[in-house]
Design a protein around this motif. Sequence first.
Motif, PDB file in Angstrom:
ATOM      1  N   TYR A 209       0.715  19.621  53.317  1.00  0.00           N
ATOM      2  CA  TYR A 209      -0.237  20.150  52.351  1.00  0.00           C
ATOM      3  C   TYR A 209      -1.101  18.986  51.867  1.00  0.00           C
ATOM      4  O   TYR A 209      -0.585  18.000  51.337  1.00  0.00           O
ATOM      5  CB  TYR A 209       0.482  20.792  51.170  1.00  0.00           C
ATOM      6  N   GLU A 210      -2.415  19.110  52.040  1.00  0.00           N
ATOM      7  CA  GLU A 210      -3.320  18.007  51.701  1.00  0.00           C
ATOM      8  C   GLU A 210      -4.405  18.480  50.753  1.00  0.00           C
ATOM      9  O   GLU A 210      -5.000  19.538  50.937  1.00  0.00           O
ATOM     10  CB  GLU A 210      -3.953  17.450  52.976  1.00  0.00           C
ATOM     11  N   GLY A 211      -4.674  17.667  49.734  1.00  0.00           N
ATOM     12  CA  GLY A 211      -5.710  17.966  48.757  1.00  0.00           C
ATOM     13  C   GLY A 211      -5.773  16.845  47.736  1.00  0.00           C
ATOM     14  O   GLY A 211      -5.566  15.674  48.077  1.00  0.00           O
ATOM     15  N   VAL A 212      -6.053  17.200  46.498  1.00  0.00           N
ATOM     16  CA  VAL A 212      -6.080  16.211  45.419  1.00  0.00           C
ATOM     17  C   VAL A 212      -5.227  16.731  44.268  1.00  0.00           C
ATOM     18  O   VAL A 212      -5.029  17.939  44.102  1.00  0.00           O
ATOM     19  CB  VAL A 212      -7.513  15.917  44.920  1.00  0.00           C
ATOM     20  N   ASP A 213      -4.708  15.787  43.465  1.00  0.00           N
ATOM     21  CA  ASP A 213      -3.912  16.202  42.316  1.00  0.00           C
ATOM     22  C   ASP A 213      -4.827  16.537  41.140  1.00  0.00           C
ATOM     23  O   ASP A 213      -6.061  16.516  41.270  1.00  0.00           O
ATOM     24  CB  ASP A 213      -2.878  15.134  41.946  1.00  0.00           C
ATOM     25  N   THR A 214      -4.248  16.834  40.005  1.00  0.00           N
ATOM     26  CA  THR A 214      -5.036  17.265  38.847  1.00  0.00           C
ATOM     27  C   THR A 214      -5.909  16.143  38.287  1.00  0.00           C
ATOM     28  O   THR A 214      -6.817  16.404  37.498  1.00  0.00           O
ATOM     29  CB  THR A 214      -4.105  17.778  37.742  1.00  0.00           C
ATOM     30  N   ASN A 215      -5.637  14.893  38.722  1.00  0.00           N
ATOM     31  CA  ASN A 215      -6.469  13.760  38.300  1.00  0.00           C
ATOM     32  C   ASN A 215      -7.508  13.392  39.344  1.00  0.00           C
ATOM     33  O   ASN A 215      -8.243  12.418  39.181  1.00  0.00           O
ATOM     34  CB  ASN A 215      -5.582  12.541  38.007  1.00  0.00           C
ATOM     35  N   GLY A 216      -7.557  14.148  40.417  1.00  0.00           N
ATOM     36  CA  GLY A 216      -8.534  13.892  41.462  1.00  0.00           C
ATOM     37  C   GLY A 216      -8.101  12.881  42.495  1.00  0.00           C
ATOM     38  O   GLY A 216      -8.883  12.493  43.364  1.00  0.00           O
ATOM     39  N   ASN A 217      -6.830  12.448  42.450  1.00  0.00           N
ATOM     40  CA  ASN A 217      -6.326  11.479  43.425  1.00  0.00           C
ATOM     41  C   ASN A 217      -5.841  12.193  44.682  1.00  0.00           C
ATOM     42  O   ASN A 217      -5.299  13.297  44.600  1.00  0.00           O
ATOM     43  CB  ASN A 217      -5.179  10.678  42.812  1.00  0.00           C
ATOM     44  N   PRO A 218      -6.003  11.561  45.858  1.00  0.00           N
ATOM     45  CA  PRO A 218      -5.525  12.186  47.095  1.00  0.00           C
ATOM     46  C   PRO A 218      -4.040  12.488  47.008  1.00  0.00           C
ATOM     47  O   PRO A 218      -3.252  11.677  46.514  1.00  0.00           O
ATOM     48  CB  PRO A 218      -5.820  11.120  48.162  1.00  0.00           C
ATOM     49  N   LEU A 219      -3.663  13.658  47.496  1.00  0.00           N
ATOM     50  CA  LEU A 219      -2.259  14.077  47.460  1.00  0.00           C
ATOM     51  C   LEU A 219      -1.907  14.740  48.775  1.00  0.00           C
ATOM     52  O   LEU A 219      -2.614  15.638  49.237  1.00  0.00           O
ATOM     53  CB  LEU A 219      -2.022  15.056  46.302  1.00  0.00           C
ATOM     54  N   LYS A 220      -0.827  14.277  49.396  1.00  0.00           N
ATOM     55  CA  LYS A 220      -0.331  14.890  50.614  1.00  0.00           C
ATOM     56  C   LYS A 220       1.168  15.088  50.479  1.00  0.00           C
ATOM     57  O   LYS A 220       1.920  14.148  50.237  1.00  0.00           O
ATOM     58  CB  LYS A 220      -0.620  14.027  51.845  1.00  0.00           C
ATOM     59  N   VAL A 221       1.603  16.335  50.618  1.00  0.00           N
ATOM     60  CA  VAL A 221       3.012  16.680  50.549  1.00  0.00           C
ATOM     61  C   VAL A 221       3.440  17.145  51.932  1.00  0.00           C
ATOM     62  O   VAL A 221       2.776  17.985  52.547  1.00  0.00           O
ATOM     63  CB  VAL A 221       3.265  17.791  49.513  1.00  0.00           C
ATOM     64  N   THR A 222       4.539  16.588  52.438  1.00  0.00           N
ATOM     65  CA  THR A 222       5.038  16.991  53.750  1.00  0.00           C
ATOM     66  C   THR A 222       6.492  17.435  53.635  1.00  0.00           C
ATOM     67  O   THR A 222       7.272  16.866  52.861  1.00  0.00           O
ATOM     68  CB  THR A 222       4.937  15.847  54.777  1.00  0.00           C
ATOM     69  N   ILE A 223       6.829  18.447  54.395  1.00  0.00           N
ATOM     70  CA  ILE A 223       8.199  18.951  54.463  1.00  0.00           C
ATOM     71  C   ILE A 223       8.595  19.001  55.935  1.00  0.00           C
ATOM     72  O   ILE A 223       7.882  19.581  56.755  1.00  0.00           O
ATOM     73  CB  ILE A 223       8.329  20.353  53.858  1.00  0.00           C
ATOM     74  N   TYR A 366       3.620  21.736  43.565  1.00  0.00           N
ATOM     75  CA  TYR A 366       3.495  20.381  44.097  1.00  0.00           C
ATOM     76  C   TYR A 366       2.450  19.530  43.385  1.00  0.00           C
ATOM     77  O   TYR A 366       2.242  18.377  43.755  1.00  0.00           O
ATOM     78  CB  TYR A 366       3.177  20.449  45.594  1.00  0.00           C
ATOM     79  N   GLY A 367       1.789  20.078  42.359  1.00  0.00           N
ATOM     80  CA  GLY A 367       0.875  19.279  41.550  1.00  0.00           C
ATOM     81  C   GLY A 367      -0.533  19.151  42.082  1.00  0.00           C
ATOM     82  O   GLY A 367      -1.237  18.185  41.748  1.00  0.00           O
ATOM     83  N   PHE A 368      -0.989  20.117  42.899  1.00  0.00           N
ATOM     84  CA  PHE A 368      -2.362  20.076  43.393  1.00  0.00           C
ATOM     85  C   PHE A 368      -3.339  20.613  42.341  1.00  0.00           C
ATOM     86  O   PHE A 368      -2.963  21.409  41.475  1.00  0.00           O
ATOM     87  CB  PHE A 368      -2.494  20.896  44.676  1.00  0.00           C
ATOM     88  N   SER A 369      -4.575  20.178  42.452  1.00  0.00           N
ATOM     89  CA  SER A 369      -5.605  20.678  41.543  1.00  0.00           C
ATOM     90  C   SER A 369      -5.981  22.105  41.926  1.00  0.00           C
ATOM     91  O   SER A 369      -6.291  22.370  43.092  1.00  0.00           O
ATOM     92  CB  SER A 369      -6.856  19.791  41.612  1.00  0.00           C
ATOM     93  N   PRO A 370      -5.991  23.038  40.977  1.00  0.00           N
ATOM     94  CA  PRO A 370      -6.386  24.410  41.297  1.00  0.00           C
ATOM     95  C   PRO A 370      -7.885  24.549  41.545  1.00  0.00           C
ATOM     96  O   PRO A 370      -8.352  25.584  42.010  1.00  0.00           O
ATOM     97  CB  PRO A 370      -5.952  25.198  40.055  1.00  0.00           C
ATOM     98  N   ASP A 371      -8.639  23.482  41.239  1.00  0.00           N
ATOM     99  CA  ASP A 371     -10.099  23.536  41.381  1.00  0.00           C
ATOM    100  C   ASP A 371     -10.591  23.004  42.723  1.00  0.00           C
ATOM    101  O   ASP A 371     -11.796  23.054  43.001  1.00  0.00           O
ATOM    102  CB  ASP A 371     -10.754  22.729  40.251  1.00  0.00           C
ATOM    103  N   GLN A 372      -9.667  22.486  43.558  1.00  0.00           N
ATOM    104  CA  GLN A 372     -10.051  21.910  44.839  1.00  0.00           C
ATOM    105  C   GLN A 372      -9.274  22.586  45.967  1.00  0.00           C
ATOM    106  O   GLN A 372      -8.155  23.055  45.758  1.00  0.00           O
ATOM    107  CB  GLN A 372      -9.770  20.398  44.858  1.00  0.00           C
TER     108      GLN A 372
END
Length: 406
Positions: A209-223, A366-372
């Motif tokens: 799962y790739e996107g940005v967190d609520t602060n706009g930082n890159p976030l990638k979660v892998t399982i 997982y803490g992703f931004s709902p706006d992105q």
Amino acid sequence: MSIVLQDTFEKQYSLDNPIKIGSDTANTIVLLDSSISPFHAEISLKGKGVVVKDLASEGGTFINHKKIKGSKNAGIGDMISIGKVNFFVCEAISHEPANEIRQGESPEAEKEPVVELAAQSYKEPAAKKKPLSLIILIGAILIGLLMIAAGGFIVLNTNPEIQQSFTQITGITLEDVSSGNTPDVLNLNSPALNTVFTTSFIQHMEDAYEGVDTNGNPLKVTIVYEYMQQLEPEWSNYTHYVLKNNSNVQKESEFSILKGQVYSKSGKECKVFADTNRDNHQPVNWPKSSLQKYVLGKVEKVESDIDIKGVITDKYAVTMENMDPSRGIDELVTGELYRAQKGGYLVELKLVQTWPGANWPGTKTYGFSPDQPVKVSQSVDFTYYPSGKLNVIVPGVCVSKVPPAE
């Protein structure tokens, strides 16, 4: 009367103590799927009834398809749905303990994670469940029913009595699962595509799962989840689950069950203890593909004779038309389905989707931004072996503690 919780694989969970269900490994039943919240629901006994409590989950908890708020009572025959997994409230059909690992020496190995990747399964009201003797009979039938020969070719037992019993229990005819044809247009409701009856297999799943967190930082979660199971010469398995957040391991569970012993990785050490469920393991109606909820309708063949790990497959294109519009997917970037030419079962499925952050079920978890937007990549593949031919492994730190082969 003893009331238990029973999943769609006939596995029973005692309600003598409250059962907590979620994706976090601290739960009694661990469901590794993005539709499951870390602590999703709790089910417990109250008098002669059952109380189902939703723990403020994101996807909700349902009783007989009706979403509940807070706590609600359930009775014999009711279906409890958590994510894509269904449980039934029923009377115990065995006096054995619940079919799970419950040894307290290692928190990581107290439970065997349960992954249900499909919505389709045969279901009867719990009150109409077949008696234990018949279930055991069918378990035995399944051992001889299918063998996965070299190259993945499914060999079917054509005994009429076995066919009749198999169809009676599953609703699936052997003709449904044995078809060797390679249709140009494939119906995704095909029983052979959605369920393989086997006793020895490896399932490998990777989600990113790739996107940005609520602060706009890159976030990638892998399982990454790998599961190996073998029934003969004795029931054994290997389970490995890893959850990473930007390459940092947040959760990891790794253990094996071999010859009545559980070998569990705990930090850098190996914990070894007896499998208290040794005499209660049953062959399972497994694995089920991640179709039905993820992919719907029909798909067209785009390529033939593709060799995947020795299995000759046909490739089918999954398109946006196969996506459930109610789920709110923005775009299907990649959709590939590989079906075995002989046997008709799913060999590999790859999906890459783009979701609006507000629509994706895992955004909050997982803490992703709902706006992105969130890019969701899913891959699952299956490898089947003749019973007794799969070398089930153990965690690396436990190798020295496994007795040598006789």
